[in-house]
Design an enzyme around this catalytic site. Sequence first.
Site, PDB file in Angstrom:
ATOM      1  N   HIS A   1      -7.310  22.595 -47.152  1.00 23.73           N
ATOM      2  CA  HIS A   1      -7.123  21.894 -48.427  1.00 23.73           C
ATOM      3  C   HIS A   1      -8.409  21.205 -48.877  1.00 23.73           C
ATOM      4  O   HIS A   1      -8.371  20.302 -49.710  1.00 23.73           O
ATOM      5  CB  HIS A   1      -5.966  20.890 -48.305  1.00 23.73           C
TER       6      HIS A   1
ATOM      7  N   CYS B   1     -19.747 -13.130 -33.986  1.00 24.92           N
ATOM      8  CA  CYS B   1     -20.601 -14.149 -33.399  1.00 24.92           C
ATOM      9  C   CYS B   1     -19.854 -14.871 -32.278  1.00 24.92           C
ATOM     10  O   CYS B   1     -18.636 -14.938 -32.275  1.00 24.92           O
ATOM     11  CB  CYS B   1     -21.077 -15.195 -34.402  1.00 24.92           C
TER      12      CYS B   1
ATOM     13  N   GLU C   1     -19.584   6.095 -33.002  1.00 25.22           N
ATOM     14  CA  GLU C   1     -20.051   4.738 -32.721  1.00 25.22           C
ATOM     15  C   GLU C   1     -21.109   4.672 -31.627  1.00 25.22           C
ATOM     16  O   GLU C   1     -21.955   3.793 -31.677  1.00 25.22           O
ATOM     17  CB  GLU C   1     -18.897   3.765 -32.480  1.00 25.22           C
TER      18      GLU C   1
ATOM     19  N   ASN D   1     -19.211 -19.374 -36.352  1.00 26.91           N
ATOM     20  CA  ASN D   1     -18.633 -18.029 -36.274  1.00 26.91           C
ATOM     21  C   ASN D   1     -17.671 -17.902 -37.445  1.00 26.91           C
ATOM     22  O   ASN D   1     -16.850 -18.793 -37.649  1.00 26.91           O
ATOM     23  CB  ASN D   1     -17.894 -17.890 -34.928  1.00 26.91           C
TER      24      ASN D   1
ATOM     25  N   ARG E   1     -19.571 -10.040 -28.970  1.00 27.36           N
ATOM     26  CA  ARG E   1     -19.208 -10.472 -30.314  1.00 27.36           C
ATOM     27  C   ARG E   1     -20.365 -10.288 -31.306  1.00 27.36           C
ATOM     28  O   ARG E   1     -20.210 -10.585 -32.500  1.00 27.36           O
ATOM     29  CB  ARG E   1     -18.787 -11.930 -30.291  1.00 27.36           C
TER      30      ARG E   1
ATOM     31  N   GLU F   1      -9.616   9.308 -32.739  1.00 28.23           N
ATOM     32  CA  GLU F   1     -10.244   8.505 -31.688  1.00 28.23           C
ATOM     33  C   GLU F   1     -11.487   9.214 -31.127  1.00 28.23           C
ATOM     34  O   GLU F   1     -12.529   8.593 -30.924  1.00 28.23           O
ATOM     35  CB  GLU F   1      -9.218   8.213 -30.581  1.00 28.23           C
TER      36      GLU F   1
HETATM   37  C1  AGP Z   1     -13.508   0.828 -30.599  1.00 26.13           C
HETATM   38  O1  AGP Z   1     -14.311   1.714 -29.904  1.00 26.13           O
HETATM   39  C2  AGP Z   1     -14.165   0.005 -31.579  1.00 26.13           C
HETATM   40  N1  AGP Z   1     -15.286  -0.685 -31.077  1.00 26.13           N
HETATM   41  C3  AGP Z   1     -13.277  -0.774 -32.529  1.00 26.13           C
HETATM   42  O2  AGP Z   1     -12.774   0.172 -33.401  1.00 26.13           O
HETATM   43  C4  AGP Z   1     -12.118  -1.624 -31.970  1.00 26.13           C
HETATM   44  O3  AGP Z   1     -11.140  -0.813 -31.414  1.00 26.13           O
HETATM   45  C5  AGP Z   1     -11.541  -2.465 -33.115  1.00 26.13           C
HETATM   46  O4  AGP Z   1     -12.517  -3.342 -33.584  1.00 26.13           O
HETATM   47  C6  AGP Z   1     -10.294  -3.213 -32.736  1.00 26.13           C
HETATM   48  O5  AGP Z   1     -10.534  -4.133 -31.723  1.00 26.13           O
HETATM   49  P1  AGP Z   1      -9.339  -4.832 -30.968  1.00 26.13           P
HETATM   50  O6  AGP Z   1      -8.582  -3.791 -30.231  1.00 26.13           O
HETATM   51  O7  AGP Z   1      -9.982  -5.826 -30.060  1.00 26.13           O
HETATM   52  O8  AGP Z   1      -8.490  -5.496 -32.018  1.00 26.13           O
END
Ligand code: AGP
Length: 609
Positions: free
Chosen positions: A505, A2, A489, A100, A27, A482
């Site tokens: 495995h 938030c 996502e 928040n 956010r 990654e």
């Molecule tokens: C990345 O594509 C994601 N949206 C998420 O995993 C992000 O990397 C994670 O929330 C960490 O965020 P930060 O690097 O701002 O700490």
Amino acid sequence: MCGIFGYVGKNNAVAIVIEGLKKLEYRGYDSAGIAGLKDGEIVFCKEVGKISVLEKVLLEKKTVLDLAIAHTRWATHGIPSENNAHPHFDMNRSLALVHNGIIENYAELKAQLSAEGVVFQSDTDTEVIANVIAKYYRGNLPEAVNAALPLLKGAYAIALVHKDHPGKIIAVANQSPIVIGVSQGEVFISSDTHALASGTRDVIFLSDNEIGVISTDKIEIFNCHNEQIEKQTETLKYSGEEVSKGDYEHFTLKEIFEQPQTIRNACSSRLMEEYGTSFFEGLAEHLADLHTVERILILACGTSWHAGFVASYLIEEYARIPVQVEISSEFRYKNAIVAQNTLVIAISQSGETADTIAAVRELKRAKAAKILSISNVQGSTLARESDFTIFLHAGPEIGVCSTKAFTSQLVILSLFALQLARMRHMNIEEGRQFLEALKKIPDQVSSILKQADSIAQIAKKYAQYNNFFFLGRQYMYPTCLEGALKLKEISYINAVGYPAGEMKHGPIALINEECPTVALCTNHKTFDKIVSNLMEVKARKGPILAIIDESQEKVSAIVDDVIRIPQTIDSLAPILTTIVTQLLAYFIAHELGAEIDQPKNLAKSVTVE
Ligand code: AGP
């Protein structure tokens, strides 16, 4: 999660908080709302969906306010609905509050207040805060807030207005940031400094349990004993960062295409080619002698954790220092052992990820180690709480899925690994060769980006599948994680990153004609091994899309599709390979018509546990 934004001053608060809120939309974007005061009464508006929905309604109503608090929500307690959207009120509608964070003991507090006759309108923990404050209110608002705070368990930031206190916003921070921006005749509050950009660069950061009473002519800060305290105003550097999409359809695509430049920025003034090493200004003064570091502990979440995972291979290979990489949310509750002479590296693009910040705070409380952080946001909570921060200088990353920040993190971590290595076993010539390879990376990234159209064609074919494996070995294993995360996502397709040698495995049971493998084959040391693993996939009729470099031929015969990238050393191949997996995820998501910049259920900055 938030975002909170507030304004009091000479201009129309509605327009200003909406602009501020838009910069905080990363956010969360489940609902948005605004509250202010007019003629001694609370005025509010809240809408489900993005900030643009709220903005439209406010424009239609021609709402004008000289003071407002506003909120963009990522739902924790209660579904995204108008009822659960912020602001929330006490039962008598004397105060309006935005929040928040999470109140962990909200259920107990709610039961207690209900027994005392309070009737609740929403499912949120926020409404509980409003009613606890109202319960203690006897005319002095900061005192009521101070009486309420010890009862609230959790990490939170709050802003509120009260109808008995026209012209005033009350703000509180507790393990969740609130920054107050000060300008001539106007004051802003925000969940981060980035949203203040055009307003002001003079700021006051609220520390835990401090209460800010904000009006146009003064800012008073109270501690938990109701004593007024002095706080210094800091001036942030104005970076003049550009946040438009330009000609790109999505921020995510723009940020993918920015990478030749952002990688150059990450290298800028940090390469000491003559000595075959790297240099980070100020680092030596703030951290204990890097020669004595015996262990490294990396803390991060999500994509940043993947960068840390790649770095563990790099640092162990080059500097021969043992590295432990931990997901922050797991590390916090592990009762971990931190050996002497451990250097902690906390990685966070936003610098606001609650779990990473909490893990760092715990280590600091225990005086367990020095904290080096790697972040993209100056003035972020993580940067302020670390002994030293290396900034990415990647510019604001707006797309919720992290792209350019990841490759910048990899560049900085490889330069840091080089520095540690040069202090230990690596000779000057090896250092120079590493820098030579690194210097080629921006142009190599550009040449991959030129293949975007052909990658888009391949993406069309693969968009029809519902399950993917991303396989790789050594440096390509974290790169697979990654790649799979990106696909998950933004396209909502199930994708699993796996070390290719582990398939037999168990997971190989899932391979069939319907389950393609994206094979990351750019790690030379293990190339023959992954070819064998791909034969095993092929034998089970699994479609294969391979990412290989110009030097590799052998694999073309056994795979269905190939994307070729320029050749580099194994330790830098994650950067080049990732550009392809980013484009692939982007074009698959595009083909499926998914919402790319703001995927459902996600927020860019994860400020709750
Ligand atoms: C990345 O594509 C994601 N949206 C998420 O995993 C992000 O990397 C994670 O929330 C960490 O965020 P930060 O690097 O701002 O700490």
